[in-house]
Write an enzyme that holds these catalytic residues in place. Structure first.
Site, PDB file in Angstrom:
ATOM      1  N   GLN A 104       0.808  -1.227  -0.020  1.00  0.00           N
ATOM      2  CA  GLN A 104      -0.143  -0.024   0.041  1.00  0.00           C
ATOM      3  C   GLN A 104       0.852   1.313  -0.084  1.00  0.00           C
ATOM      4  O   GLN A 104       0.301   2.336  -0.075  1.00  0.00           O
ATOM      5  CB  GLN A 104      -0.875   0.112   1.318  1.00  0.00           C
ATOM      6  CG  GLN A 104      -1.748  -1.263   1.441  1.00  0.00           C
ATOM      7  CD  GLN A 104      -2.397  -1.169   2.828  1.00  0.00           C
ATOM      8  OE1 GLN A 104      -3.225  -0.594   3.245  1.00  0.00           O
ATOM      9  NE2 GLN A 104      -1.482  -1.966   3.786  1.00  0.00           N
ATOM     10  N   HIS A 122      -1.316   1.501  -4.330  1.00  0.00           N
ATOM     11  CA  HIS A 122      -1.646   2.960  -4.237  1.00  0.00           C
ATOM     12  C   HIS A 122      -0.644   3.862  -5.141  1.00  0.00           C
ATOM     13  O   HIS A 122      -0.264   5.197  -4.657  1.00  0.00           O
ATOM     14  CB  HIS A 122      -1.644   3.367  -2.746  1.00  0.00           C
ATOM     15  CG  HIS A 122      -2.668   2.666  -2.063  1.00  0.00           C
ATOM     16  ND1 HIS A 122      -2.757   2.605  -0.728  1.00  0.00           N
ATOM     17  CD2 HIS A 122      -3.925   2.383  -2.589  1.00  0.00           C
ATOM     18  CE1 HIS A 122      -3.727   1.985   0.110  1.00  0.00           C
ATOM     19  NE2 HIS A 122      -4.577   1.918  -1.365  1.00  0.00           N
ATOM     20  N   CYS A 130       0.798  14.774 -14.663  1.00  0.00           N
ATOM     21  CA  CYS A 130       0.183  16.154 -15.089  1.00  0.00           C
ATOM     22  C   CYS A 130      -1.272  15.538 -15.315  1.00  0.00           C
ATOM     23  O   CYS A 130      -1.705  14.726 -15.815  1.00  0.00           O
ATOM     24  CB  CYS A 130       0.609  16.795 -16.218  1.00  0.00           C
ATOM     25  SG  CYS A 130      -0.506  17.995 -16.765  1.00  0.00           S
ATOM     26  N   CYS A 157       2.698  20.671 -20.988  1.00  0.00           N
ATOM     27  CA  CYS A 157       1.540  21.568 -21.427  1.00  0.00           C
ATOM     28  C   CYS A 157       1.115  22.971 -20.577  1.00  0.00           C
ATOM     29  O   CYS A 157       0.237  23.376 -20.820  1.00  0.00           O
ATOM     30  CB  CYS A 157       0.266  20.613 -21.496  1.00  0.00           C
ATOM     31  SG  CYS A 157      -0.390  20.552 -19.494  1.00  0.00           S
ATOM     32  N   GLY A 195       3.422  -4.362   8.764  1.00  0.00           N
ATOM     33  CA  GLY A 195       3.290  -2.811   9.116  1.00  0.00           C
ATOM     34  C   GLY A 195       1.692  -2.204   8.233  1.00  0.00           C
ATOM     35  O   GLY A 195       1.969  -1.222   8.054  1.00  0.00           O
ATOM     36  N   SER A 196       0.765  -2.911   8.473  1.00  0.00           N
ATOM     37  CA  SER A 196      -0.315  -2.290   8.105  1.00  0.00           C
ATOM     38  C   SER A 196      -1.565  -2.221   9.036  1.00  0.00           C
ATOM     39  O   SER A 196      -1.767  -3.276   9.730  1.00  0.00           O
ATOM     40  CB  SER A 196      -1.238  -2.878   6.945  1.00  0.00           C
ATOM     41  OG  SER A 196      -2.105  -2.518   6.291  1.00  0.00           O
ATOM     42  N   ASN A 221       2.738  -6.561  13.148  1.00  0.00           N
ATOM     43  CA  ASN A 221       2.374  -5.151  13.161  1.00  0.00           C
ATOM     44  C   ASN A 221       2.504  -4.843  14.614  1.00  0.00           C
ATOM     45  O   ASN A 221       2.496  -5.381  15.758  1.00  0.00           O
ATOM     46  CB  ASN A 221       0.978  -5.140  12.857  1.00  0.00           C
ATOM     47  CG  ASN A 221       0.453  -3.601  12.584  1.00  0.00           C
ATOM     48  OD1 ASN A 221       1.197  -3.132  11.593  1.00  0.00           O
ATOM     49  ND2 ASN A 221      -0.452  -2.776  13.355  1.00  0.00           N
ATOM     50  N   GLU A 223       0.911  -2.843  16.417  1.00  0.00           N
ATOM     51  CA  GLU A 223      -0.398  -2.511  17.263  1.00  0.00           C
ATOM     52  C   GLU A 223      -1.610  -3.585  16.736  1.00  0.00           C
ATOM     53  O   GLU A 223      -1.364  -4.126  15.627  1.00  0.00           O
ATOM     54  CB  GLU A 223      -0.810  -1.269  17.080  1.00  0.00           C
ATOM     55  CG  GLU A 223      -0.058  -0.248  17.814  1.00  0.00           C
ATOM     56  CD  GLU A 223      -0.466   1.427  17.353  1.00  0.00           C
ATOM     57  OE1 GLU A 223      -1.375   1.760  17.762  1.00  0.00           O
ATOM     58  OE2 GLU A 223       0.363   1.728  16.658  1.00  0.00           O
ATOM     59  N   ALA A 239       8.837  -4.005  12.673  1.00  0.00           N
ATOM     60  CA  ALA A 239       9.107  -5.165  11.368  1.00  0.00           C
ATOM     61  C   ALA A 239      10.721  -5.259  11.266  1.00  0.00           C
ATOM     62  O   ALA A 239      11.103  -6.208  10.918  1.00  0.00           O
ATOM     63  CB  ALA A 239       8.652  -4.333  10.177  1.00  0.00           C
TER      64      ALA A 239
HETATM   65  P1  NAD Z   1      -1.300   2.808   8.695  1.00  0.00           P
HETATM   66  O1  NAD Z   1      -0.332   4.291   8.867  1.00  0.00           O
HETATM   67  O2  NAD Z   1      -2.739   2.737   8.587  1.00  0.00           O
HETATM   68  O3  NAD Z   1      -0.808   1.651   9.656  1.00  0.00           O
HETATM   69  C1  NAD Z   1       0.312   1.515   9.999  1.00  0.00           C
HETATM   70  C2  NAD Z   1       0.583   0.274  10.970  1.00  0.00           C
HETATM   71  O4  NAD Z   1       2.007  -0.009  11.263  1.00  0.00           O
HETATM   72  C3  NAD Z   1      -0.056   0.728  12.245  1.00  0.00           C
HETATM   73  O5  NAD Z   1      -0.939  -0.123  12.707  1.00  0.00           O
HETATM   74  C4  NAD Z   1       0.999   0.752  13.360  1.00  0.00           C
HETATM   75  O6  NAD Z   1       0.931   0.211  14.535  1.00  0.00           O
HETATM   76  C5  NAD Z   1       2.113  -0.325  12.439  1.00  0.00           C
HETATM   77  N1  NAD Z   1       3.632   0.385  12.602  1.00  0.00           N
HETATM   78  C6  NAD Z   1       4.177   1.459  12.890  1.00  0.00           C
HETATM   79  N2  NAD Z   1       5.611   1.251  12.896  1.00  0.00           N
HETATM   80  C7  NAD Z   1       5.627   0.028  12.727  1.00  0.00           C
HETATM   81  C8  NAD Z   1       6.981  -0.900  12.665  1.00  0.00           C
HETATM   82  N3  NAD Z   1       8.106  -0.173  12.831  1.00  0.00           N
HETATM   83  N4  NAD Z   1       6.955  -2.359  12.619  1.00  0.00           N
HETATM   84  C9  NAD Z   1       5.868  -2.836  12.446  1.00  0.00           C
HETATM   85  N5  NAD Z   1       4.516  -2.010  12.475  1.00  0.00           N
HETATM   86  C10 NAD Z   1       4.314  -0.684  12.730  1.00  0.00           C
HETATM   87  O7  NAD Z   1      -0.802   2.333   7.228  1.00  0.00           O
HETATM   88  P2  NAD Z   1      -1.292   1.443   6.267  1.00  0.00           P
HETATM   89  O8  NAD Z   1      -2.059   0.432   6.759  1.00  0.00           O
HETATM   90  O9  NAD Z   1      -0.336   1.318   4.923  1.00  0.00           O
HETATM   91  O10 NAD Z   1      -2.509   2.315   5.517  1.00  0.00           O
HETATM   92  C11 NAD Z   1      -2.411   3.400   4.998  1.00  0.00           C
HETATM   93  C12 NAD Z   1      -2.354   4.151   3.931  1.00  0.00           C
HETATM   94  O11 NAD Z   1      -1.364   5.265   3.952  1.00  0.00           O
HETATM   95  C13 NAD Z   1      -2.179   3.382   2.770  1.00  0.00           C
HETATM   96  O12 NAD Z   1      -2.897   3.720   1.812  1.00  0.00           O
HETATM   97  C14 NAD Z   1      -0.878   4.085   2.018  1.00  0.00           C
HETATM   98  O13 NAD Z   1      -0.907   4.259   0.832  1.00  0.00           O
HETATM   99  C15 NAD Z   1      -0.602   5.217   2.848  1.00  0.00           C
HETATM  100  N6  NAD Z   1       0.667   5.358   3.366  1.00  0.00           N
HETATM  101  C16 NAD Z   1       1.792   5.187   2.740  1.00  0.00           C
HETATM  102  C17 NAD Z   1       3.091   5.446   3.384  1.00  0.00           C
HETATM  103  C18 NAD Z   1       4.399   5.029   2.517  1.00  0.00           C
HETATM  104  O14 NAD Z   1       4.245   4.971   1.528  1.00  0.00           O
HETATM  105  N7  NAD Z   1       5.421   4.747   3.305  1.00  0.00           N
HETATM  106  C19 NAD Z   1       3.144   6.394   4.665  1.00  0.00           C
HETATM  107  C20 NAD Z   1       2.112   6.571   5.201  1.00  0.00           C
HETATM  108  C21 NAD Z   1       0.868   6.384   4.765  1.00  0.00           C
HETATM  109 ZN    ZN Z   2       0.678  18.312 -18.781  1.00  0.00          ZN
END
Ligand code: NAD
Ligand code: ZN
Length: 259
Positions: A104, A122, A130, A157, A195-196, A221, A223, A239
């Protein structure tokens, strides 16, 4: 590492040792150690900034305001490098256990680490597109122009709405990536979530599909998540700490089978 964590790690290591086409489903938590802020959970961006700033309506309404907020985040994203958790997934792929990474995240760190099949549900925030003519540019180029021009203009453009090639709230997920992700989930023999928060849909359907198709679910994760009840093993921790250990254990767990 606490004793209960060691037991869960050993169990997950065994599952992984026997996997041949595991799939990882990752979220912002895997990149936290690379210096990228998560959205939710402890220290998450949404604790201090409105989620509205990442919605397509907010962007279209006022691209300048969006880029004002995104300027600092963009600099952080561009400077970020893969951490041991991304590297552990590359190792699992090389060991013939992991087939693909579905993410994600928009930070591009799985690709930078060297994972070969990465499904970016995502999009990728290292690129900018653009909305008028579809021209794409590296985010780093646009980032350099932000001091003189905000919002940044398309060099082809002249259109103003240059937007990161990431899926914003209110936008659909890319069709091809989504289809491939669902297919991989259906066919995997282990789903490893890392980590989601598992609350963003339709992305969170990916681990559900794997579970419904009979694959064991391992959730790593920091949490609790809404899918913890479905998991075969829950790993509660960081992680960057747990994944390298899991790789080591999956290799060790294989030895008795070969003797
Ligand atoms: P989220 O922020 O909703 O959840 C992150 C989860 O990771 C939390 O539950 C947290 O407890 C856990 N966490 C934090 N640090 C950690 C670690 N070191 N090890 C293990 N777990 C850990 O993120 P999500 O579930 O990816 O969804 C959120 C949306 O946010 C997605 O749609 C994504 O596109 C976007 N997003 C992307 C980034 C990125 O590209 N790095 C950053 C922030 C949000
Ligand atoms: Zn353009």
């Amino acid at each position: 590492m606490a004793d209960d964590a060691s037991g869960a790690l050993a169990r997950a290591g065994e599952l992984l040792a026997n996997a041949k086409r595991a799939v990882a489903f990752t979220g912002a938590g895997i990149s936290q150690k690379s210096g990228i802020q998560t959205y939710r959970g402890k220290g998450g961006l949404w604790n201090t900034t409105s989620p509205n700033t990442s919605s397509i309506d907010f962007f279209i309404n006022d691209p300048g305001a969006y880029w004002e907020v995104a300027k600092g985040r963009g600099a952080t994203l561009l400077a970020a490098r893969p951490n041991p958790a991304h590297e552990a997934l590359v190792e699992l792929e090389r060991a013939g256990k992991l087939k693909a990474v579905i993410t994600q995240n928009v930070d591009g760190l799985h690709l930078l680490a060297g994972s070969s099949e990465v499904i970016e549900l995502h999009g990728n925030g290292r690129e900018v597109v653009c909305l008028d003519c579809g021209n794409r540019e590296p985010r780093s180029h646009v980032q350099a122009r932000l001091e003189e021009e905000l919002p940044p203009r398309c060099l082809r453009c002249g259109g103003v709405p240059m937007k990161p090639a990431a899926v914003f709230f209110g936008e659909a997920m890319p069709e091809e990536a989504t289809g491939r992700a669902f297919e991989l989930a259906e066919e995997c023999d282990l789903m490893l979530v890392v980590g989601s928060s598992l609350v963003v849909y339709p992305a969170a359907q990916v681990p559900l599909i794997a579970h419904e198709a009979g694959a064991p679910l391992v959730i790593l994760n920091a949490e609790p998540t809404p899918f913890d009840d479905l998991a075969t093993v829950i790993l509660r921790g960081q992680a960057g700490e747990f994944l390298p250990e899991l790789v080591r254990l999956s290799q060790a767990a294989r030895e008795p089978d070969n003797s």
